[in-house]
Design an enzyme around this catalytic site. Sequence first.
Site, short mmCIF file in Angstrom:
data_model
loop_
_atom_site.label_atom_id
_atom_site.label_comp_id
_atom_site.label_asym_id
_atom_site.label_seq_id
_atom_site.Cartn_x
_atom_site.Cartn_y
_atom_site.Cartn_z
N ASP A 72 37.16 23.18 30.22
CA ASP A 72 36.06 23.87 29.53
C ASP A 72 36.44 24.33 28.12
O ASP A 72 36.25 25.50 27.76
CB ASP A 72 35.60 25.09 30.35
CG ASP A 72 35.29 24.77 31.79
OD1 ASP A 72 34.89 23.64 32.06
OD2 ASP A 72 35.45 25.66 32.65
N GLU A 248 24.34 22.79 31.46
CA GLU A 248 25.21 23.96 31.27
C GLU A 248 26.06 23.79 30.02
O GLU A 248 25.90 22.83 29.27
CB GLU A 248 26.10 24.15 32.51
CG GLU A 248 26.96 22.97 32.88
CD GLU A 248 27.64 23.11 34.23
OE1 GLU A 248 27.57 24.19 34.84
OE2 GLU A 248 28.26 22.13 34.67
#
Length: 577
Positions: A72, A248
């Site tokens: 991430d 997302e």
Amino acid sequence: MKKKPLILLSVVMMSLFSFTGIDDKDKPKPKTAKNPPVFSRVVYQGEDQLYKKYPLKEGEFYNPVLQGCYPDPAITRKGDDYYMVCSSFAMFPGVPIFHSKDLVNWTDLGGVLNNVNEFNPHDTGISAGVYAPGITYNPHNDTFYMIVTAFSGGLGNIIVKTKDPMKGWGSPIKLAFEGIDPSIFFDDDGKGYVVHNDAPDKGKELYNGHRVIKVWEYDLVNDKVIPGTDKIIVDGGVDLSKKPIWIEAPHLYKKDGHYYLMCAEGGTGGNHSEVVFISDSPKGPFKPSSNNPILTQRHFPKDRPNKVDWAGHADLVLGPDNKYYGVFLGIRPNDKDRVNAGRETFMLPVDWSGTFPVFENGLVPMEPKLKMPKGVENKTGKDGFFPNGNFTFEENFTSSKLDYRWIGLRGPRENFISITKKGLQINPFQVNIKEMKPTSTLFHRQMHNNFTFATTIDYKPASEKDLAGITCLQNERFNYVFGITKKGNDTYILLERTEKGQSKIIASTKIDVKKPLRLQVKATGDSYEFSYATDGADFKNLGGAVSGDILSTNVAGGFTGALVGLYATAANDAQPE
């Protein structure tokens, strides 16, 4: 791995972790041991065939740029300085941060959330804690912002600030919105906006995995989202009629007068991708690009060589050569197509010469090497820069400053370690590796599919409750323990396998511990071997070759990569047979 992306776990975590503080009586305390273990001469060595097959040539560097569990990624730039952050879940400190001048050579700065009184993941599952950070430099007030979702201590979504990431960060500020994966954007006029993933409005969820992207206006004076300014700017994903899942990791950008929203779509697994939208306003409406996805590896044969998969969850930055680059997560499975090293940080150049950005070679099978930006020299693994490719890391614990790649789990490493003249002393907690609590284990990420990790241990256990050695861990319910303990008056070394919380002794044998022992774990893809050596003699294997299946997310689930650690406990329950 369960085909459930990060968001599903986070929804569960919202209801599980509403803890608001920790009393001193709840903190793990090291046992006052007469003879705590002392570890010295740790050697981690990566031996992946890929890097032997593809040696670097002049002007090249390896991809991924951060190997092991650094998922991430988010990135920002101030002048010639680049800062990149990643998820850390229940590892401590939270949110690892790196600095670079050129996007190739990175320096590890430790963790943004390094105060356990403010971020305390002591009671969280390893895949909870803190994840999906955003980092943005605001030139209007010369301030860096790191925004992230934290499922511990009742924090929720938080933001921290600093004028200089080299000097640490301020205290977390709790933000009043739900959902996950926030990032913050500052417009040319100085206004701030937060975008994040959230559930659809109540009663409007159309299918499992249906999510939305929201935007809020941000009050820079009071550091809060402005109530009533929230707006859904993406519903479902690129094409709601196709039931896209898990939109997302949103990021806002501005270029040539247009606003761009880039998001991950498809879930952090085999269907992962990156998509982009355009608008004339940061609050939309946003129109998807006609050539989405702009990054994915989902279309290629499962058995392709040198496979990189799951590419997505990206962020963009303008590089030192005035060309755009994107950082994103991906995985490199082992020979059994299992994910042990976790989701890693990759990089690709980005072509933004047209209306929409496109990752160069992001829609073909990814290669292990990249061309460096013009004028950059590859110094990875040298002069204090983070290594990549095959490398050897040796730690003698002679420096007062411990390398940042050594981490704790659910709490600070400083709570249980001491540097002595003989090496690193671990003062054991009365907690074993199978408990969802801080453990007295100094961890290093598994960064290769083929590696060895060895240490010298000076240790004489006093009772059956005492054990010290090496652990290979995916989580508290899936792990190996290779350690020294007592049974009656005898000292043993044992290998324990824990799967789904059920433990089994694979092998054990009596040993003489008058002198320090050398312990080693060696992984060759899915095959792991645990060995020990006395008096400098050759290694003796214990338990044969065992499967690394339980160290993979495929079997153990979750979102982290395997960790290998120096472990001690005063609450041992592994007994030799």
